[in-house]
Design a protein around this motif. Sequence first.
Motif, PDB file in Angstrom:
ATOM      1  N   MET A 301       0.832  -1.209   0.000  1.00  0.00           N
ATOM      2  CA  MET A 301       0.000   0.000   0.000  1.00  0.00           C
ATOM      3  C   MET A 301       0.864   1.254   0.000  1.00  0.00           C
ATOM      4  N   GLY A 302       0.490   2.241  -0.843  1.00  0.00           N
ATOM      5  CA  GLY A 302       1.146   3.534  -0.769  1.00  0.00           C
ATOM      6  C   GLY A 302       0.999   4.106   0.637  1.00  0.00           C
ATOM      7  N   ASP A 303       1.946   4.958   1.034  1.00  0.00           N
ATOM      8  CA  ASP A 303       1.964   5.561   2.382  1.00  0.00           C
ATOM      9  C   ASP A 303       2.379   4.574   3.458  1.00  0.00           C
ATOM     10  N   THR A 304       3.060   3.499   3.087  1.00  0.00           N
ATOM     11  CA  THR A 304       3.549   2.550   4.098  1.00  0.00           C
ATOM     12  C   THR A 304       5.002   2.195   3.836  1.00  0.00           C
ATOM     13  N   VAL A 305       5.655   1.810   4.920  1.00  0.00           N
ATOM     14  CA  VAL A 305       6.994   1.214   4.858  1.00  0.00           C
ATOM     15  C   VAL A 305       6.943  -0.055   5.690  1.00  0.00           C
ATOM     16  N   HIS A 306       7.573  -1.112   5.210  1.00  0.00           N
ATOM     17  CA  HIS A 306       7.632  -2.333   6.004  1.00  0.00           C
ATOM     18  C   HIS A 306       9.076  -2.794   6.146  1.00  0.00           C
ATOM     19  N   LEU A 307       9.317  -3.457   7.247  1.00  0.00           N
ATOM     20  CA  LEU A 307      10.614  -4.065   7.538  1.00  0.00           C
ATOM     21  C   LEU A 307      10.380  -5.528   7.854  1.00  0.00           C
ATOM     22  N   ALA A 308      11.303  -6.371   7.431  1.00  0.00           N
ATOM     23  CA  ALA A 308      11.171  -7.800   7.680  1.00  0.00           C
ATOM     24  C   ALA A 308      12.321  -8.288   8.542  1.00  0.00           C
ATOM     25  N   LEU A 309      11.974  -8.985   9.597  1.00  0.00           N
ATOM     26  CA  LEU A 309      12.963  -9.706  10.380  1.00  0.00           C
ATOM     27  C   LEU A 309      13.307 -11.002   9.650  1.00  0.00           C
ATOM     28  N   GLY A 310      14.602 -11.311   9.577  1.00  0.00           N
ATOM     29  CA  GLY A 310      14.991 -12.615   9.036  1.00  0.00           C
ATOM     30  C   GLY A 310      15.680 -12.552   7.689  1.00  0.00           C
ATOM     31  N   ARG A 311      15.343 -13.502   6.852  1.00  0.00           N
ATOM     32  CA  ARG A 311      16.061 -13.751   5.610  1.00  0.00           C
ATOM     33  C   ARG A 311      16.088 -12.526   4.689  1.00  0.00           C
ATOM     34  N   ALA A 312      17.273 -12.271   4.114  1.00  0.00           N
ATOM     35  CA  ALA A 312      17.422 -11.268   3.061  1.00  0.00           C
ATOM     36  C   ALA A 312      17.394 -11.967   1.711  1.00  0.00           C
ATOM     37  N   TYR A 313      16.877 -11.260   0.707  1.00  0.00           N
ATOM     38  CA  TYR A 313      16.776 -11.830  -0.630  1.00  0.00           C
ATOM     39  C   TYR A 313      18.070 -11.604  -1.411  1.00  0.00           C
ATOM     40  N   ASP A 314      18.528 -12.655  -2.093  1.00  0.00           N
ATOM     41  CA  ASP A 314      19.786 -12.604  -2.823  1.00  0.00           C
ATOM     42  C   ASP A 314      19.788 -11.530  -3.896  1.00  0.00           C
ATOM     43  N   ALA A 315      18.617 -11.222  -4.459  1.00  0.00           N
ATOM     44  CA  ALA A 315      18.552 -10.235  -5.538  1.00  0.00           C
ATOM     45  C   ALA A 315      19.030  -8.859  -5.094  1.00  0.00           C
ATOM     46  N   CYS A 316      19.040  -8.603  -3.774  1.00  0.00           N
ATOM     47  CA  CYS A 316      19.457  -7.297  -3.265  1.00  0.00           C
ATOM     48  C   CYS A 316      20.943  -7.229  -2.931  1.00  0.00           C
ATOM     49  N   LEU A 317      21.645  -8.338  -3.046  1.00  0.00           N
ATOM     50  CA  LEU A 317      23.005  -8.438  -2.539  1.00  0.00           C
ATOM     51  C   LEU A 317      24.026  -8.493  -3.664  1.00  0.00           C
ATOM     52  N   PRO A 318      25.236  -7.982  -3.422  1.00  0.00           N
ATOM     53  CA  PRO A 318      26.293  -8.134  -4.422  1.00  0.00           C
ATOM     54  C   PRO A 318      26.598  -9.608  -4.665  1.00  0.00           C
ATOM     55  N   GLU A 319      27.005  -9.923  -5.881  1.00  0.00           N
ATOM     56  CA  GLU A 319      27.291 -11.312  -6.228  1.00  0.00           C
ATOM     57  C   GLU A 319      28.367 -11.873  -5.302  1.00  0.00           C
ATOM     58  N   GLY A 320      28.077 -13.040  -4.757  1.00  0.00           N
ATOM     59  CA  GLY A 320      29.022 -13.695  -3.873  1.00  0.00           C
ATOM     60  C   GLY A 320      28.909 -13.300  -2.421  1.00  0.00           C
ATOM     61  N   GLU A 321      28.079 -12.298  -2.104  1.00  0.00           N
ATOM     62  CA  GLU A 321      27.916 -11.875  -0.713  1.00  0.00           C
ATOM     63  C   GLU A 321      26.700 -12.544  -0.099  1.00  0.00           C
ATOM     64  N   ALA A 322      26.860 -13.082   1.089  1.00  0.00           N
ATOM     65  CA  ALA A 322      25.747 -13.693   1.811  1.00  0.00           C
ATOM     66  C   ALA A 322      25.080 -12.642   2.685  1.00  0.00           C
ATOM     67  N   GLY A 323      23.784 -12.498   2.548  1.00  0.00           N
ATOM     68  CA  GLY A 323      23.046 -11.556   3.375  1.00  0.00           C
ATOM     69  C   GLY A 323      22.580 -12.209   4.662  1.00  0.00           C
ATOM     70  N   ASN A 324      21.710 -11.526   5.369  1.00  0.00           N
ATOM     71  CA  ASN A 324      21.188 -12.090   6.602  1.00  0.00           C
ATOM     72  C   ASN A 324      20.455 -13.392   6.327  1.00  0.00           C
ATOM     73  N   ASP A 325      20.784 -14.431   7.094  1.00  0.00           N
ATOM     74  CA  ASP A 325      20.221 -15.754   6.868  1.00  0.00           C
ATOM     75  C   ASP A 325      19.341 -16.138   8.050  1.00  0.00           C
ATOM     76  N   SER A 326      18.181 -16.679   7.742  1.00  0.00           N
ATOM     77  CA  SER A 326      17.242 -17.113   8.776  1.00  0.00           C
ATOM     78  C   SER A 326      16.209 -18.022   8.129  1.00  0.00           C
ATOM     79  N   THR A 327      15.548 -18.818   8.945  1.00  0.00           N
ATOM     80  CA  THR A 327      14.450 -19.632   8.435  1.00  0.00           C
ATOM     81  C   THR A 327      13.143 -18.854   8.400  1.00  0.00           C
ATOM     82  N   VAL A 328      13.139 -17.602   8.899  1.00  0.00           N
ATOM     83  CA  VAL A 328      11.935 -16.783   8.860  1.00  0.00           C
ATOM     84  C   VAL A 328      12.164 -15.542   8.003  1.00  0.00           C
ATOM     85  N   HIS A 329      11.073 -14.984   7.521  1.00  0.00           N
ATOM     86  CA  HIS A 329      11.052 -13.665   6.883  1.00  0.00           C
ATOM     87  C   HIS A 329       9.694 -13.082   7.262  1.00  0.00           C
TER      88      HIS A 329
END
Length: 363
Positions: A301-329
């Motif tokens: 929804m417009g006018d919102t910001v959300h934050l997620a605890l847990g896993r980061a998506y690889d598409a946001c990370l530089p190649e070869g870098e591991a982001g935050n890892d978790s079994t939850v998002h």
Amino acid sequence: MDPRVHEHAEVLVDWSARIDAGDDVVVSVGPDAHDLAVAVAEQVGERGASLLSTYDSGEVDRAHRLAVGDVPEPEHERALFEAADVYLRLGGGRNTSATADVPAETRRAVREAHAAVREARYDTRWVSTVHPTRSLAQQANMSYAAYRDFVYDAVLRDWESLADEMAVLKDRLDAGSEVRLVGPGTDLAMSIEGRTAVNSAASVAYDSHNLPSGEVFTAPADTEGEVTFDVPMTLQGQSVRDVTLRFEEGEVVAHDAAEGANVIGDILDTDAGARRLGELGIGMNRGIDRFTDNILFDEKMGDTVHLALGRAYDACLPEGEAGNDSTVHVDMITDVSEDSRMEIDGEVVQRNGTFAWEDGFEA
């Protein structure tokens, strides 16, 4: 059948999943998503792709989880996704709280046992959507007719035009080093140095896996400060309201909630990565005009910001870098329509829900 069901299926198959002849497609069908499943099956067949449908029921999951004891790794399910090109999840359950009484330790065991399944699923062209059902309408406090209109207003968009609009914010985030959110109960700073934002335009071609979508998201790091999530939601089948998190050196060190603090505590205790952020997302879908207690819609929804605890998506990370890892998002949402601002490297890019490049922005 409502003709918009067929339009929904066509958008899902062509724009979102990009299904083509020869693709092996797995479709997971919620108990009340039958009409959408039929329309999707027709579209998949017309494109010369194969189809395997599975049944996705919260009540079935609950029965198994409460009875199984030690949770074995479901190797057969992993093999299914390893053999698939596309996975479509058609949500549409009969009870949005069907698994509310599954113990937290059982949830953790199931998530851990399914780690390899998730990875195999993420390797497909996967897309998640929902069919408008009476249970979802009830959860949203809407009539069924009004809820159907709401869902299709969010889903049946000019996605290509919206992608062009969202590209402006993506470019700002890609060039930035730090994001700061300020609002009632919130003053939070996050590093986005070296990250790549995703223009989430409801298509795998944009590294986007939800329909509807309409957000730009990235993977933050080094989070400092406090944030309040004032949009009520249901997490793990339980109501959660007015959550506050305090971060030091990137990790949650304190939490509270007006309702559901125990749920947040269970999530934070899942694993080490559950205490760190995996996502910063900014909603930009103006076709979603109210909160419905469904994260698939509310976070876009417009006018919102959300934050997620847990896993980061690889598409946001530089190649070869591991982001935050978790079994939850786990996503949580804050309303930024009043007394709020978002800064990138000290420059205000959004104030009270209006972006700097939109009419009505107040510097």
